[in-house]
Design a protein around this motif. Structure first.
Motif, PDB file in Angstrom:
ATOM      1  N   ILE A 196      66.921  17.511 -24.404  1.00  0.00           N
ATOM      2  CA  ILE A 196      65.730  17.385 -23.667  1.00  0.00           C
ATOM      3  C   ILE A 196      65.646  17.571 -22.217  1.00  0.00           C
ATOM      4  CG2 ILE A 196      63.882  15.909 -23.570  1.00  0.00           C
ATOM      5  CD1 ILE A 196      64.413  17.251 -26.803  1.00  0.00           C
ATOM      6  N   ALA A 197      63.891  18.540 -21.892  1.00  0.00           N
ATOM      7  CA  ALA A 197      64.341  18.758 -20.772  1.00  0.00           C
ATOM      8  C   ALA A 197      62.850  17.501 -20.328  1.00  0.00           C
ATOM      9  CB  ALA A 197      64.336  20.165 -20.487  1.00  0.00           C
ATOM     10  N   GLY A 198      63.321  17.047 -19.152  1.00  0.00           N
ATOM     11  CA  GLY A 198      61.536  16.432 -18.535  1.00  0.00           C
ATOM     12  C   GLY A 198      60.977  17.311 -17.246  1.00  0.00           C
ATOM     13  N   GLU A 199      59.908  17.214 -16.870  1.00  0.00           N
ATOM     14  CA  GLU A 199      59.406  18.573 -16.000  1.00  0.00           C
ATOM     15  C   GLU A 199      60.071  18.567 -15.122  1.00  0.00           C
ATOM     16  OE1 GLU A 199      55.113  16.296 -15.520  1.00  0.00           O
ATOM     17  OE2 GLU A 199      54.398  17.747 -17.505  1.00  0.00           O
ATOM     18  N   CYS A 200      61.143  17.390 -14.223  1.00  0.00           N
ATOM     19  CA  CYS A 200      61.487  17.384 -13.542  1.00  0.00           C
ATOM     20  C   CYS A 200      62.519  18.619 -13.484  1.00  0.00           C
ATOM     21  CB  CYS A 200      62.926  16.096 -13.017  1.00  0.00           C
ATOM     22  SG  CYS A 200      63.297  15.422 -14.260  1.00  0.00           S
ATOM     23  N   ASN A 201      62.942  19.397 -14.546  1.00  0.00           N
ATOM     24  CA  ASN A 201      63.867  20.183 -14.922  1.00  0.00           C
ATOM     25  C   ASN A 201      65.838  19.484 -15.221  1.00  0.00           C
ATOM     26  OD1 ASN A 201      62.626  22.257 -15.438  1.00  0.00           O
ATOM     27  ND2 ASN A 201      62.725  22.605 -13.028  1.00  0.00           N
ATOM     28  N   HIS A 202      65.645  18.174 -15.104  1.00  0.00           N
ATOM     29  CA  HIS A 202      66.674  17.591 -15.807  1.00  0.00           C
ATOM     30  C   HIS A 202      67.299  17.569 -16.986  1.00  0.00           C
ATOM     31  CE1 HIS A 202      66.501  15.812 -11.673  1.00  0.00           C
ATOM     32  NE2 HIS A 202      67.786  16.661 -11.691  1.00  0.00           N
ATOM     33  N   HIS A 203      68.146  17.991 -17.788  1.00  0.00           N
ATOM     34  CA  HIS A 203      68.052  17.653 -19.090  1.00  0.00           C
ATOM     35  C   HIS A 203      69.768  16.718 -19.820  1.00  0.00           C
ATOM     36  CE1 HIS A 203      67.582  22.039 -18.140  1.00  0.00           C
ATOM     37  NE2 HIS A 203      67.172  21.952 -19.734  1.00  0.00           N
ATOM     38  N   PHE A 204      68.982  16.046 -20.767  1.00  0.00           N
ATOM     39  CA  PHE A 204      69.366  14.671 -21.116  1.00  0.00           C
ATOM     40  C   PHE A 204      69.654  15.113 -23.532  1.00  0.00           C
ATOM     41  CE2 PHE A 204      67.564  13.177 -17.679  1.00  0.00           C
ATOM     42  CZ  PHE A 204      68.325  13.158 -17.350  1.00  0.00           C
ATOM     43  N   HIS A 205      70.951  14.257 -23.637  1.00  0.00           N
ATOM     44  CA  HIS A 205      70.400  15.000 -24.839  1.00  0.00           C
ATOM     45  C   HIS A 205      69.492  13.767 -25.577  1.00  0.00           C
ATOM     46  CE1 HIS A 205      75.058  14.517 -25.088  1.00  0.00           C
ATOM     47  NE2 HIS A 205      74.952  15.577 -26.263  1.00  0.00           N
ATOM     48  N   MET A 206      69.609  13.908 -26.517  1.00  0.00           N
ATOM     49  CA  MET A 206      67.696  13.281 -27.432  1.00  0.00           C
ATOM     50  C   MET A 206      67.532  12.022 -26.943  1.00  0.00           C
ATOM     51  SD  MET A 206      65.461  14.705 -30.524  1.00  0.00           S
ATOM     52  CE  MET A 206      67.028  14.140 -31.821  1.00  0.00           C
ATOM     53  N   HIS A 207      69.004  11.832 -28.213  1.00  0.00           N
ATOM     54  CA  HIS A 207      68.602  10.457 -28.372  1.00  0.00           C
ATOM     55  C   HIS A 207      69.518   9.579 -27.255  1.00  0.00           C
ATOM     56  CE1 HIS A 207      70.326  12.283 -32.673  1.00  0.00           C
ATOM     57  NE2 HIS A 207      69.466  11.529 -33.049  1.00  0.00           N
ATOM     58  N   CYS A 208      70.149   9.749 -26.190  1.00  0.00           N
ATOM     59  CA  CYS A 208      70.325   9.686 -24.848  1.00  0.00           C
ATOM     60  C   CYS A 208      69.336   8.758 -23.958  1.00  0.00           C
ATOM     61  CB  CYS A 208      71.187   9.874 -24.176  1.00  0.00           C
ATOM     62  SG  CYS A 208      73.120  10.335 -25.026  1.00  0.00           S
ATOM     63  N   ILE A 209      67.605   9.728 -23.832  1.00  0.00           N
ATOM     64  CA  ILE A 209      66.838   9.809 -23.443  1.00  0.00           C
ATOM     65  C   ILE A 209      66.017   9.093 -23.803  1.00  0.00           C
ATOM     66  CG2 ILE A 209      65.318  11.760 -23.911  1.00  0.00           C
ATOM     67  CD1 ILE A 209      65.649  10.310 -20.281  1.00  0.00           C
ATOM     68  N   ILE A 210      65.631   9.070 -25.164  1.00  0.00           N
ATOM     69  CA  ILE A 210      64.731   7.863 -25.734  1.00  0.00           C
ATOM     70  C   ILE A 210      65.546   6.821 -26.036  1.00  0.00           C
ATOM     71  CG2 ILE A 210      63.973   7.840 -28.739  1.00  0.00           C
ATOM     72  CD1 ILE A 210      64.033  10.766 -28.639  1.00  0.00           C
ATOM     73  N   ARG A 211      67.169   5.761 -25.962  1.00  0.00           N
ATOM     74  CA  ARG A 211      67.659   5.317 -25.926  1.00  0.00           C
ATOM     75  C   ARG A 211      67.575   4.496 -24.142  1.00  0.00           C
ATOM     76  NH1 ARG A 211      72.534   6.038 -26.300  1.00  0.00           N
ATOM     77  NH2 ARG A 211      73.181   5.488 -24.633  1.00  0.00           N
ATOM     78  N   TRP A 212      66.773   5.711 -23.218  1.00  0.00           N
ATOM     79  CA  TRP A 212      66.796   4.813 -21.760  1.00  0.00           C
ATOM     80  C   TRP A 212      65.202   4.187 -21.791  1.00  0.00           C
ATOM     81  CZ3 TRP A 212      70.141   5.271 -17.892  1.00  0.00           C
ATOM     82  CH2 TRP A 212      69.556   4.651 -16.646  1.00  0.00           C
TER      83      TRP A 212
END
Length: 83
Positions: free
Chosen positions: A48-64
């Protein structure tokens, strides 16, 4: 001379098309591997990408985000999902 093929084993690999990032900065796993929550890579564990153009696994960023942080883990800008 003739050659007869008796068996065939095909092998395929795939990678996510993400520039400048090879792994999730939260779990430190490559995007081709699943996050710690998933057992198999694929469409259930997409980057999953953020507006800052950094990518993370979907589950990782949701948990974050669920654990109380609304900032990108890398640059600390406000996390907004990129459309």
């Amino acid at each position: 001379m003739r050659v007869k093929i008796q068996s065939w084993n095909a092998l395929a690999t795939w990678v996510w098309d993400i520039e400048n990032e090879e792994m999730c900065a939260i779990c430190r796993q490559p995007f081709e591997s699943p996050c710690p929550k998933c057992k198999m890579p694929g469409d259930d564990c997409v980057p999953i990408a953020g507006e800052c153009n950094h990518h993370f696994h979907m589950h990782c960023i949701i948990r974050w985000i669920e654990e109380g942080s609304d900032k990108c883990p890398l640059d600390r800008s406000k996390w907004v999902f990129k459309n």
